[in-house]
Design an enzyme around this catalytic site. Structure first.
Site, PDB file in Angstrom:
ATOM      1  N   HIS A 163       0.822  -1.223   0.000  1.00  0.00           N
ATOM      2  CA  HIS A 163       0.000   0.000   0.000  1.00  0.00           C
ATOM      3  C   HIS A 163       0.852   1.268   0.000  1.00  0.00           C
ATOM      4  CE1 HIS A 163      -4.047  -1.823   0.839  1.00  0.00           C
ATOM      5  NE2 HIS A 163      -3.250  -2.850   1.066  1.00  0.00           N
ATOM      6  N   ASP A 371       3.311   9.665  -0.512  1.00  0.00           N
ATOM      7  CA  ASP A 371       2.190   8.842  -0.054  1.00  0.00           C
ATOM      8  C   ASP A 371       1.920   7.754  -1.091  1.00  0.00           C
ATOM      9  OD1 ASP A 371      -0.135   8.004   1.332  1.00  0.00           O
ATOM     10  OD2 ASP A 371      -0.597  10.071   1.890  1.00  0.00           O
TER      11      ASP A 371
HETATM   12  P1  ADP Z   1      -2.993   6.317   5.412  1.00  0.00           P
HETATM   13  O1  ADP Z   1      -3.248   4.955   4.856  1.00  0.00           O
HETATM   14  O2  ADP Z   1      -1.575   6.739   5.360  1.00  0.00           O
HETATM   15  O3  ADP Z   1      -3.549   6.503   6.780  1.00  0.00           O
HETATM   16  P2  ADP Z   1      -5.026   7.319   3.510  1.00  0.00           P
HETATM   17  O4  ADP Z   1      -5.380   8.710   3.141  1.00  0.00           O
HETATM   18  O5  ADP Z   1      -4.793   6.412   2.355  1.00  0.00           O
HETATM   19  O6  ADP Z   1      -3.770   7.396   4.492  1.00  0.00           O
HETATM   20  O7  ADP Z   1      -6.177   6.672   4.370  1.00  0.00           O
HETATM   21  C1  ADP Z   1      -6.640   7.275   5.533  1.00  0.00           C
HETATM   22  C2  ADP Z   1      -8.025   6.709   5.871  1.00  0.00           C
HETATM   23  O8  ADP Z   1      -8.289   7.001   7.239  1.00  0.00           O
HETATM   24  C3  ADP Z   1      -9.139   7.325   5.051  1.00  0.00           C
HETATM   25  O9  ADP Z   1     -10.094   6.346   4.730  1.00  0.00           O
HETATM   26  C4  ADP Z   1      -9.725   8.385   5.989  1.00  0.00           C
HETATM   27  O10 ADP Z   1     -11.108   8.621   5.809  1.00  0.00           O
HETATM   28  C5  ADP Z   1      -9.492   7.756   7.351  1.00  0.00           C
HETATM   29  N1  ADP Z   1      -9.306   8.810   8.354  1.00  0.00           N
HETATM   30  C6  ADP Z   1      -8.365   9.773   8.397  1.00  0.00           C
HETATM   31  N2  ADP Z   1      -8.527  10.591   9.454  1.00  0.00           N
HETATM   32  C7  ADP Z   1      -9.616  10.147  10.104  1.00  0.00           C
HETATM   33  C8  ADP Z   1     -10.310  10.569  11.284  1.00  0.00           C
HETATM   34  N3  ADP Z   1      -9.930  11.621  12.018  1.00  0.00           N
HETATM   35  N4  ADP Z   1     -11.383   9.850  11.645  1.00  0.00           N
HETATM   36  C9  ADP Z   1     -11.789   8.779  10.931  1.00  0.00           C
HETATM   37  N5  ADP Z   1     -11.179   8.336   9.824  1.00  0.00           N
HETATM   38  C10 ADP Z   1     -10.102   9.003   9.403  1.00  0.00           C
HETATM   39  O1  F6P Z   2      -1.018   3.028   4.269  1.00  0.00           O
HETATM   40  C1  F6P Z   2      -0.068   2.467   5.083  1.00  0.00           C
HETATM   41  C2  F6P Z   2      -0.609   2.074   6.439  1.00  0.00           C
HETATM   42  O2  F6P Z   2       0.344   1.422   7.204  1.00  0.00           O
HETATM   43  C3  F6P Z   2      -1.806   1.176   6.316  1.00  0.00           C
HETATM   44  O3  F6P Z   2      -1.411  -0.166   6.216  1.00  0.00           O
HETATM   45  C4  F6P Z   2      -2.562   1.508   7.543  1.00  0.00           C
HETATM   46  O4  F6P Z   2      -3.928   1.323   7.380  1.00  0.00           O
HETATM   47  C5  F6P Z   2      -2.262   2.985   7.756  1.00  0.00           C
HETATM   48  O5  F6P Z   2      -1.013   3.211   7.170  1.00  0.00           O
HETATM   49  C6  F6P Z   2      -2.322   3.374   9.219  1.00  0.00           C
HETATM   50  O6  F6P Z   2      -1.220   2.866   9.912  1.00  0.00           O
HETATM   51  P1  F6P Z   2      -1.266   2.088  11.287  1.00  0.00           P
HETATM   52  O7  F6P Z   2      -1.867   0.743  11.011  1.00  0.00           O
HETATM   53  O8  F6P Z   2       0.160   2.007  11.689  1.00  0.00           O
HETATM   54  O9  F6P Z   2      -2.100   2.899  12.212  1.00  0.00           O
END
Ligand code: ADP
Ligand code: F6P
Length: 472
Positions: A163, A371
């Site tokens: 991912h 990202d």
């Molecule tokens: P990462 O995988 O690095 O966390 P992404 O943008 O791909 O970043 O995914 C983040 C996910 O977490 C999204 O589905 C988003 O809606 C969710 N998310 C981010 N911040 C919040 C929050 N404060 N409350 C609930 N869900 C959140």
């Molecule tokens: O997108 C990378 C990732 O490690 C995902 O596998 C995971 O959902 C997200 O970041 C949040 O990270 P963590 O599981 O460490 O809270």
């Protein structure tokens, strides 16, 4: 032991224990891309989800099925958490895989923990997979699982999906255990990345480190062919659009705007508190725009949601302190009574509240330094059922390869970031609309089911699973 024909293997389970204990178990939508991506796909599919469970010292609890998906927990100790998750995964691999925007740390005991935990996941998966099952291993925490699992169960069809970005050779070469990591991944039949560049980096490394013949599509390993390729992950576009289109969500968005002081424009950012997300750079750009008088607190509200993440890892603690100090400084300097310059929120929100936030945002600023994909950018587009809203997007987010109609910026370039933010704020509404419409057309077609279809049809050539998974 009950067995399944589809097994998803991920570092996290998608539920938490308080929900499991009181019996009212629901999918947990923890902030993070992995659960968000897989949740809509697996709901009501007869699959098993193998995930880690860190609780006390006893064995992992037996968990109830969730929406028809079996939960199989792998017991992890505090030492496992420290060496595998906080250590090798998030303090060695994470910075290297994200352009080394923070310094990676190397400790030999972290590697031992990584190997130990990967071994445990492989053994657990071998137990719950039916003969000939499809196993889908997720992300950088589990890169050794494909190889270890193949040794235990050569009958399985194994997929691996990363991912996060896969780094260029000069960065990956820093890893003392680079050969073992590559061999681990190559245990899979199909290795999926977010972007074609990542597949290219991987192929180059396999040749350089292991001396194997490789193209950006195929790698010959012993008597097998491992396929590689780009499969950009997505979201449940229809679900987010339907949610955002509900009258109560539109009402909530209107109330939010009122509560923000009815500004002319709202800028929103939603991030995990992570140094890859470019939060500090964005705050600096905003502070300079305020200082230069280009943006006024009375007219413009900035909402920064930054949910704490990996809080026991030193670099994350330092980041949170720095961000909070900077938010305090900016509010102290530019805010007024009842009118903060930045509305700063660290809480997790439910999907409806997130959808309302997306709907109230005239500009969504998604400006990570690096990202893998950034699903938040896609969620914003899906939520804009009114075709309004400007997406300010970093060139270094995987999503930029698809959402080329966004206002693209280089977050390392402070002046460029400021200009990009102003351009998005001042854009002609007709231009904003044209761009949003084009991005929405793209996402309607390229949703989470299209992702699964494309990945699984390449992995599972018999196609039997596919029909099941991607219908409905
Ligand atoms: P990462 O995988 O690095 O966390 P992404 O943008 O791909 O970043 O995914 C983040 C996910 O977490 C999204 O589905 C988003 O809606 C969710 N998310 C981010 N911040 C919040 C929050 N404060 N409350 C609930 N869900 C959140
Ligand atoms: O997108 C990378 C990732 O490690 C995902 O596998 C995971 O959902 C997200 O970041 C949040 O990270 P963590 O599981 O460490 O809270």
């Amino acid at each position: 032991m009950r067995q399944s024909s589809l097994v998803v293997v991920a570092n996290r389970l998608p539920i938490d224990d308080s929900q499991a204990l009181d019996g009212a178990c629901e999918w947990r939508r923890s902030p993070g891309g992995l659960v968000s991506a897989l949740h809509p796909l697996l709901r009501h599919t007869p699959a098993t989800w193998v995930g880690g469970w860190v609780r006390g010292t006893g064995p992992a609890p037996a968990l109830p099925d969730v929406d028809g998906v079996r939960m199989h927990s792998v017991a992890l100790t505090g030492d496992d958490l420290r060496d595998h998750y906080e250590g090798f995964a998030n303090a060695t691999l994470w910075p290297i895989y994200h352009d080394a925007v923070e310094q990676p740390e190397h400790h030999r005991r972290w590697w031992d923990g990584y190997l130990r935990v990967n071994q445990r996941f492989a053994e657990a998966t071998a137990e719950v997979a039916e003969r000939g099952a499809v196993v889908w291993v997720q992300d950088y925490h589990l890169q050794l699982v494909p190889g270890l699992l193949r040794d235990l169960r050569p009958d399985l069809r194994i997929g691996f999906f990363l991912h996060v970005p896969f780094p260029p050779p000069e960065l990956f070469m820093q890893l003392p255990r680079r050969a073992e990591l590559l061999r681990g991944i190559l245990g899979a039949d199909l290795v999926g990345f977010q972007r074609a560049q990542a597949a290219h980096n991987f192929a180059q490394l396999v040749t350089k480190v292991l001396g194997l013949p490789a193209t950006d599509r195929r790698i010959a390993v012993d008597d097998r062919v491992v396929r590689i390729g780009a499969f950009p992950v997505s979201i449940d576009t229809a679900e987010m659009s339907a949610l955002a289109g509900r009258p109560e969500v539109a009402d909530r968005a209107r109330r939010l705007r009122h509560d923000l002081g009815s500004p002319d424009q709202v800028i929103l950012s939603v991030d995990r508190m992570d140094y890859t997300k470019g939060i500090e750079q964005r705050l600096k750009a905003y502070s300079e725009l305020l200082a230069g008088g280009h943006v006024k607190v009375r007219d413009t509200a900035l909402v920064q949601v930054a949910v704490p993440s990996r809080e026991r890892v030193g670099q994350y603690q330092i980041l949170r302190e720095r961000v909070e100090r900077e938010v305090g400084r900016i509010n102290g300097e530019f805010g007024r009574v009842g009118e903060p310059a930045i509305h700063y929120l660290t809480q997790p929100f439910d999907r409806a509240e997130l959808a309302a936030l997306y709907r109230v945002a005239d500009v969504m600023a998604v400006t990570p330094l690096r990202d893998g994909m950034n699903l938040v950018a896609k969620e914003y587009v899906a939520a804009r059922v009114d075709n309004a809203g400007a997406l300010l997007l970093s060139e270094f987010a995987g999503a930029a390869a698809e959402l080329s109609q966004a206002y693209l910026v280089n977050p390392h370039d402070l002046e460029g970031l400021k200009q990009g933010l102003l351009a998005a704020l001042r854009a002609d509404p007709a231009d904003v609309r044209t761009r949003m419409q084009a991005m929405r057309v793209h996402l309607r077609e390229h949703d989470i089911r299209a992702w699964a279809r494309s990945y699984l049809s390449t992995l599972d050539q018999s196609g039997s699973l596919l029909t099941h998974l991607t219908s409905g």
